[in-house]
Design a protein around this motif. Structure first.
Motif, PDB file in Angstrom:
ATOM      1  N   PHE A 172      12.599  34.971  18.173  1.00 51.99           N
ATOM      2  CA  PHE A 172      11.917  33.694  17.955  1.00 51.99           C
ATOM      3  C   PHE A 172      10.809  33.478  18.982  1.00 51.99           C
ATOM      4  O   PHE A 172       9.844  32.773  18.709  1.00 51.99           O
ATOM      5  CB  PHE A 172      12.923  32.539  17.994  1.00 51.99           C
TER       6      PHE A 172
ATOM      7  N   ASN B 102      12.058  26.324  19.223  1.00 51.66           N
ATOM      8  CA  ASN B 102      13.344  26.138  18.561  1.00 51.66           C
ATOM      9  C   ASN B 102      14.358  25.561  19.536  1.00 51.66           C
ATOM     10  O   ASN B 102      14.547  26.085  20.636  1.00 51.66           O
ATOM     11  CB  ASN B 102      13.843  27.467  17.996  1.00 51.66           C
TER      12      ASN B 102
ATOM     13  N   GLY C 166      14.661  23.736  12.537  1.00 50.79           N
ATOM     14  CA  GLY C 166      14.793  24.874  13.444  1.00 50.79           C
ATOM     15  C   GLY C 166      16.246  25.156  13.783  1.00 50.79           C
ATOM     16  O   GLY C 166      16.673  26.313  13.839  1.00 50.79           O
TER      17      GLY C 166
ATOM     18  N   GLY D 194      11.446  18.663  12.153  1.00 48.74           N
ATOM     19  CA  GLY D 194      11.142  20.046  12.519  1.00 48.74           C
ATOM     20  C   GLY D 194      12.187  20.642  13.439  1.00 48.74           C
ATOM     21  O   GLY D 194      12.614  21.790  13.269  1.00 48.74           O
ATOM     22  N   THR D 195      12.623  19.855  14.406  1.00 54.00           N
ATOM     23  CA  THR D 195      13.662  20.312  15.323  1.00 54.00           C
ATOM     24  C   THR D 195      14.948  20.613  14.569  1.00 54.00           C
ATOM     25  O   THR D 195      15.606  21.630  14.809  1.00 54.00           O
ATOM     26  CB  THR D 195      13.914  19.255  16.410  1.00 54.00           C
TER      27      THR D 195
ATOM     28  N   ALA E 247      18.242  28.614  12.690  1.00 54.51           N
ATOM     29  CA  ALA E 247      18.917  29.428  13.705  1.00 54.51           C
ATOM     30  C   ALA E 247      20.400  29.591  13.394  1.00 54.51           C
ATOM     31  O   ALA E 247      20.938  30.704  13.472  1.00 54.51           O
ATOM     32  CB  ALA E 247      18.727  28.810  15.090  1.00 54.51           C
TER      33      ALA E 247
ATOM     34  N   THR F  66       5.817  24.198  14.993  1.00 61.26           N
ATOM     35  CA  THR F  66       6.085  24.395  16.418  1.00 61.26           C
ATOM     36  C   THR F  66       7.512  24.024  16.780  1.00 61.26           C
ATOM     37  O   THR F  66       8.200  24.776  17.479  1.00 61.26           O
ATOM     38  CB  THR F  66       5.091  23.569  17.273  1.00 61.26           C
ATOM     39  N   THR F  67       7.972  22.864  16.305  1.00 64.12           N
ATOM     40  CA  THR F  67       9.327  22.441  16.663  1.00 64.12           C
ATOM     41  C   THR F  67      10.398  23.275  15.969  1.00 64.12           C
ATOM     42  O   THR F  67      11.475  23.471  16.521  1.00 64.12           O
ATOM     43  CB  THR F  67       9.541  20.939  16.334  1.00 64.12           C
ATOM     44  N   ALA F  68      10.106  23.784  14.786  1.00 66.23           N
ATOM     45  CA  ALA F  68      11.104  24.574  14.060  1.00 66.23           C
ATOM     46  C   ALA F  68      11.194  26.014  14.565  1.00 66.23           C
ATOM     47  O   ALA F  68      12.292  26.545  14.714  1.00 66.23           O
ATOM     48  CB  ALA F  68      10.795  24.574  12.566  1.00 66.23           C
ATOM     49  N   LEU F  69      10.064  26.618  14.853  1.00 64.32           N
ATOM     50  CA  LEU F  69      10.075  28.040  15.177  1.00 64.32           C
ATOM     51  C   LEU F  69       9.743  28.354  16.636  1.00 64.32           C
ATOM     52  O   LEU F  69      10.477  29.066  17.305  1.00 64.32           O
ATOM     53  CB  LEU F  69       9.097  28.791  14.262  1.00 64.32           C
TER      54      LEU F  69
END
Length: 194
Positions: free
Chosen positions: A185, A17, A144, A140-141, A148, A11-14
């Motif tokens: 995204f 984002n 992301g 995760g952030t 990006a 969730t935090t990566a994609l």
């Protein structure tokens, strides 16, 4: 618990984002994304800083600031932690990879004031995330952010030689690319609904 942590990571990566849906960290995203190697280096530095800052900030908030009633100092304390970590990254890159250090230039120390880094630390505290959740959210952030910026750099490298109308050359083309990436995204949000 493992399933929850994996979902938070995805969730935090994609889906959420930090750059493409929350629009935090735009300065290095646009400034360093001219070359894939440089973008990957910035992404690696951000992964280190955000992940460690999330861990240290969580511990600092729980065991010092909250315990002694100093929660109003959280922003200052977190900025100090982030600045220290950025200095470590700078020293490491200066010795280990002088070319990357030079390529990142002014954007490397700007990680200290990158609102994405501070935003993750503050969000973890406000969401009352425990230590493990804070670290996973931070990691995760940062992943992301790296995904990006590397995608943006790849697109910019490939489109550099294309024939754009004069009005779209340079910054307009970069902003249009960022807009299209943001829309793409946004499609990952279907994962959260499905």
């Amino acid at each position: 618990m493992a399933k929850t942590l994996f979902l938070v990571l995805i969730t935090t990566a994609l889906i959420n984002n930090v750059v493409l849906s929350q629009f935090l960290g735009i300065c290095p995203f646009l400034g360093v994304s001219r070359n894939v190697k440089t973008a990957a280096g910035m992404g690696g530095a951000v992964i280190f800083v955000i992940t460690i800052a999330s861990a240290v900030s969580s511990l600092l908030y729980t065991y010092v600031l909250e315990k002694f009633g100093l929660t109003y100092l959280k922003t200052i304390a977190f900025i100090m932690v982030i600045a220290f970590l950025v200095q470590l990254v700078e020293l490491f890159l200066k010795k280990a990879s002088p070319s990357l250090y030079k390529a990142l230039g002014v954007f490397l120390p700007l990680i200290t004031t990158n609102c994405a880094v501070l935003g993750v630390a503050l969000t973890n505290v406000q969401s009352e995330n425990n230590f493990v959740m804070s670290v996973v959210t931070g990691f995760g952030t940062a992943v992301g952010f790296m995904v990006a910026i590397v995608i943006m750099a790849g697109v910019r490298e490939r489109s550099e030689l294309n024939d754009f109308p004069k009005a779209f050359k340079g910054t307009p083309a970069v902003l249009m690319t960022a807009c299209l990436m943001s829309i793409a995204f946004n499609g990952f949000s279907a994962l959260a609904l499905g």
